[in-house]
Design an enzyme around this catalytic site. Structure first.
Site, PDB file in Angstrom:
ATOM      1  N   HIS A 470      32.607  31.990  36.183  1.00 42.93           N
ATOM      2  CA  HIS A 470      32.446  33.470  36.760  1.00 42.93           C
ATOM      3  C   HIS A 470      31.105  33.826  36.509  1.00 42.93           C
ATOM      4  O   HIS A 470      30.325  34.448  37.755  1.00 42.93           O
ATOM      5  CB  HIS A 470      33.304  34.176  35.733  1.00 42.93           C
ATOM      6  CG  HIS A 470      33.157  35.780  36.004  1.00 42.93           C
ATOM      7  ND1 HIS A 470      34.063  36.594  36.705  1.00 42.93           N
ATOM      8  CD2 HIS A 470      32.112  36.541  35.723  1.00 42.93           C
ATOM      9  CE1 HIS A 470      33.655  37.751  36.709  1.00 42.93           C
ATOM     10  NE2 HIS A 470      32.421  37.822  36.129  1.00 42.93           N
ATOM     11  N   GLU A 471      30.315  33.443  35.804  1.00 41.79           N
ATOM     12  CA  GLU A 471      29.008  33.904  35.538  1.00 41.79           C
ATOM     13  C   GLU A 471      27.988  33.109  36.680  1.00 41.79           C
ATOM     14  O   GLU A 471      27.250  33.660  37.050  1.00 41.79           O
ATOM     15  CB  GLU A 471      28.418  33.608  33.994  1.00 41.79           C
ATOM     16  CG  GLU A 471      29.067  34.694  32.983  1.00 41.79           C
ATOM     17  CD  GLU A 471      29.002  36.112  33.733  1.00 41.79           C
ATOM     18  OE1 GLU A 471      27.970  36.495  34.334  1.00 41.79           O
ATOM     19  OE2 GLU A 471      29.823  36.810  33.070  1.00 41.79           O
ATOM     20  N   HIS A 474      28.362  34.836  39.868  1.00 42.51           N
ATOM     21  CA  HIS A 474      27.143  35.905  40.005  1.00 42.51           C
ATOM     22  C   HIS A 474      25.756  35.145  39.925  1.00 42.51           C
ATOM     23  O   HIS A 474      24.925  35.647  40.954  1.00 42.51           O
ATOM     24  CB  HIS A 474      27.086  36.596  38.607  1.00 42.51           C
ATOM     25  CG  HIS A 474      28.171  37.643  38.450  1.00 42.51           C
ATOM     26  ND1 HIS A 474      28.434  38.625  39.072  1.00 42.51           N
ATOM     27  CD2 HIS A 474      28.911  38.100  37.295  1.00 42.51           C
ATOM     28  CE1 HIS A 474      29.161  39.369  38.724  1.00 42.51           C
ATOM     29  NE2 HIS A 474      29.826  39.091  37.609  1.00 42.51           N
ATOM     30  N   HIS A 477      25.393  34.515  43.896  1.00 38.35           N
ATOM     31  CA  HIS A 477      25.044  35.729  44.537  1.00 38.35           C
ATOM     32  C   HIS A 477      23.426  35.971  44.497  1.00 38.35           C
ATOM     33  O   HIS A 477      23.151  36.759  45.545  1.00 38.35           O
ATOM     34  CB  HIS A 477      26.065  36.802  43.786  1.00 38.35           C
ATOM     35  CG  HIS A 477      26.185  38.026  44.696  1.00 38.35           C
ATOM     36  ND1 HIS A 477      26.701  39.047  44.330  1.00 38.35           N
ATOM     37  CD2 HIS A 477      25.956  38.341  46.202  1.00 38.35           C
ATOM     38  CE1 HIS A 477      27.040  40.099  45.404  1.00 38.35           C
ATOM     39  NE2 HIS A 477      26.367  39.539  46.425  1.00 38.35           N
TER      40      HIS A 477
END
Length: 681
Positions: A470-471, A474, A477
């Site tokens: 998940h991180e 990010h 991104h």
């Protein structure tokens, strides 16, 4: 000290121009902030006082070029204040929070500056702006308007005072939670206290004791330690003690009690919304989001609540029946749920967390995250030992594109320690842009995993591994950002869109072809047996009633408290009880984040009124991953190209809903969410 001698103000000559952490001392921060603030004030005065006709370049681009020194100082300071803090840094943080708020508020309430922005906005159709320039203009105009620009002087002064006070309160809130987490530990004396704990958890609790300068074993309030303790400890009395301490963070009645801070923050947010012409703070906050209105967010939460609640009640009944079958004739309590759920999972799927963990090595899961990025986007990661880091635990990796060109630097900070706030997050020491030259990003992922014993690898739960993916979503991104203007860079998108790239990335962890390659036993090197892998994947929706209720109840309380039009005398505990009663919260369950330690909402304003965003984005990620599934190839090149172009690389170049449509070809289908969580009828 001269400003030239201050490393925070210098042009860094380190590899990747990374912060020279070893040269930075606590006493550097005050001077650096003072110098950078003065420099930025002078820049703003120059822009606002420019006698030339307002244009995009002399107003909007000039704003984008301003504040570089302040960004450099603040990015280093606030990253370290969250991940490697101490009493001195916390004191500076408390001091600087209102000063920085006052500074930024003054910019957005500067009438002369707003008149220039407004003049350019009024002529936007005739200026021949590129799509990215038009977006920058729109976002600045919106930001000025939402800050209160152009309003009467008395209103602006009150808005500034509110913002300044909220900055101080949010800083104090987060520091109080960290103090409570650092202060509490429970010693486990002898085999009786260790009953039920698997080897990996015994090692982790011994490591936690060592980190505190103690011998033996301790349980702390680090989520990566307390959750598995609640999952495995056969000692119901110790589970109750640990759970109640976890629940009581920020509510101890002493100097770290956050309830008075919450009351003041909720009241101030409501007042600010009224001053800006909005019915409530939630209406103000969501007006500039994908949801647009609190009603839209509530509709989504409520549509999920009833099926989730019904599933959770079925789960509770099953756990109580299991307990009774073992001779434990109990009314299930919150500190029992994870313990009996682990037993139930073992019973239904022949799946034991202790059996899984040896196959989930931290280093291998990092490799899996990196390799997934390579297969999707062609980027590779190489560890760099020559790059300065802010703590010995931190690892640095250079990211390169498919052609071998360097695109940025990635820091991984994976282990829990007392100097780090709890949770997991992504941040940036520097964001990508091209306005001031080819600026490459420096991105950091921060986790709180329990370290393995000396000489042993760190083993993760499957939830831990999902958090890492998940991180890293990010992180991608930020790393893949490809924009000209700093305002639009990386994760600077709508709050209910920012979780889409991260939650989408989680899907690849669950794919057999990823797990078969990277889920290998830490002793034998053998891949996870197919039978175990099949059982793991079959259990993906196990206990989803619990997980969904735990989350949605938190999101509902967040929204409901910010839908108050007046909140003087607000009592967080009474309000929590009221809302949970109205939605008929299942017995033996509590919110994932109770208000006194709800850092998403009160340690700053990142997710205030917006904790629903994870669920909103989950609608997008569930439907979005189907784009790959429909091709028959989870690494389909054309789908990945569109995902990179319109999502990961696009920053905030366009409206989030349009970005999703450009990637997917249609609006998201909400049914995919209930299917993903196993809640569809």
């Amino acid at each position: 000290m001269s400003a030239d001698a201050n490393p925070l103000l210098a042009r860094w000559s380190t590899p990747f121009e990374a912060p020279p952490f070893a040269d930075i001392r606590t006493e550097h921060y005050h001077q650096a902030f003072e110098t950078a603030l003065a420099e930025n004030r002078a820049e703003i005065d120059t822009i606002a006082g420019n006698e030339a006709e307002p244009s995009f370049d002399n107003t909007l681009a000039a704003l984008e070029r301003s504040g570089r020194s302040l960004d450099q100082v603040a990015s280093v300071f606030f990253n370290l204040a969250g991940s490697n803090t101490n009493d001195e840094l916390q004191a500076i943080e408390r001091e600087m929070a209102p000063i920085l708020s006052r500074h930024h508020t003054a910019i957005y309430l500067n009438d002369a500056l707003f008149r220039r922005v407004d003049a350019v906005f009024a002529r936007r159709a005739e200026l021949g702006l590129s799509p990215e320039q038009a977006r920058v203009l729109d976002r600045y105009h919106t930001a000025f308007r939402r800050a209160g620009a152009g309003r009467p002087e008395a209103v602006k002064q009150r808005l500034a005072a509110i913002s300044e006070r909220l900055a101080s309160l949010g800083t104090q809130f987060g520091q109080n939670v960290l103090k409570d987490e650092k202060a509490w530990s429970m010693r486990l004396d002898g085999e009786a206290d260790l009953a039920g704990l698997p080897d990996f958890l015994r090692s982790a609790s011994a490591g936690a004791a060592g980190d505190r300068g103690e011998s033996g074993h301790v349980v702390t309030l680090s989520r990566s330690l307390i959750e598995p303790f609640l999952q495995f400890s056969a000692r119901r009395d110790l589970r109750e003690t640990a759970f109640k301490a976890w629940l009581a963070r920020g509510e101890g009645g002493g100097e770290t009690d956050n309830r008075a801070l919450i009351a003041e923050m909720v009241a101030l947010r409501a007042e600010r919304a009224r001053l800006l012409g909005y019915q409530t703070f939630a209406h103000y906050r969501l007006d500039d989001s994908m949801a647009r209105t609190p009603e839209a967010a509530l509709d989504l939460l409520r549509s999920v609540w009833q099926p989730a609640r019904a599933q959770a009640e079925r789960e509770r009944a099953g756990l109580e029946a299991l307990a009774a079958g073992e001779g434990d004739n109990i009314a299930l309590q919150a500190w029992d749920w994870r313990y009996y759920a682990e037993k139930k999972r073992r019973q239904e799927f022949d799946l034991d967390e202790a059996e899984l963990k040896p196959y989930l090595q931290l280093d291998k899961i990092i490799e899996a995250a990196f390799d997934t990025a390579r297969r999707l986007f062609g980027i590779t990661f190489t560890e760099r030992k020559d790059v300065p880091v802010y703590h010995p635990d931190v690892r640095a990796f250079e990211a390169k594109d498919a052609g071998g060109a360097s695109i940025g630097l990635f820091y991984g900070d994976y282990f829990a320690r007392p100097s780090k706030r709890s949770g997991a997050w992504m941040s940036a020491f520097r964001s990508q842009e091209r306005l001031n030259g080819a600026i490459s990003p420096i991105i950091v992922n921060v986790m709180n995993f329990a370290r393995g014993a000396e000489g042993e690898p760190t083993l993760l739960s499957f939830d831990d591994a999902r958090t890492l993916f998940h991180e890293f979503g990010h992180g991608l991104h930020g790393l893949l950002s490809d924009v000209t203007y700093p305002l639009l860079s990386g994760t600077g998108v709508a709050r209910d869109f920012v979780e889409f790239p991260s939650q989408l990335y989680e899907h690849w962890l669950e794919q057999p072809e990823v797990l078969q390659r990277y889920a290998v036993h830490y002793k034998t090197g053998e891949p996870m047996p197919k039978a175990l892998l099949d059982r793991l994947l079959a259990s993906r929706t196990f206990n989803q009633g619990f997980a969904t209720v735990e989350y949605v109840s938190s999101a509902l309380v967040d929204l409901e408290m910010h839908l108050l039009d007046k909140a003087e005398g607000f009592d967080a505990g009474a309000f929590e009880t009221k809302v949970l009663g109205e939605i008929d919260m299942p017995r033996a369950m509590v919110m994932r984040h109770r208000p006194p330690h709800f850092q998403h909402v009160f340690s700053g304003e990142g997710y205030s009124s917006a904790y629903y965003s994870y669920l909103w984005s989950e609608v997008l990620d569930a439907d979005g991953f189907d784009a790959f599934v429909e091709t028959g190839d989870i690494f389909d090149g054309e789908t990945a190209r569109k995902l990179k172009q319109f999502v990961y690389a696009a920053g905030n170049r366009q409206d989030a809903a349009q970005a999703y449509r450009d990637f997917r070809g249609h609006d998201p289908k909400p049914e995919a969410l209930l299917k993903k969580r196993g809640l569809a009828a």
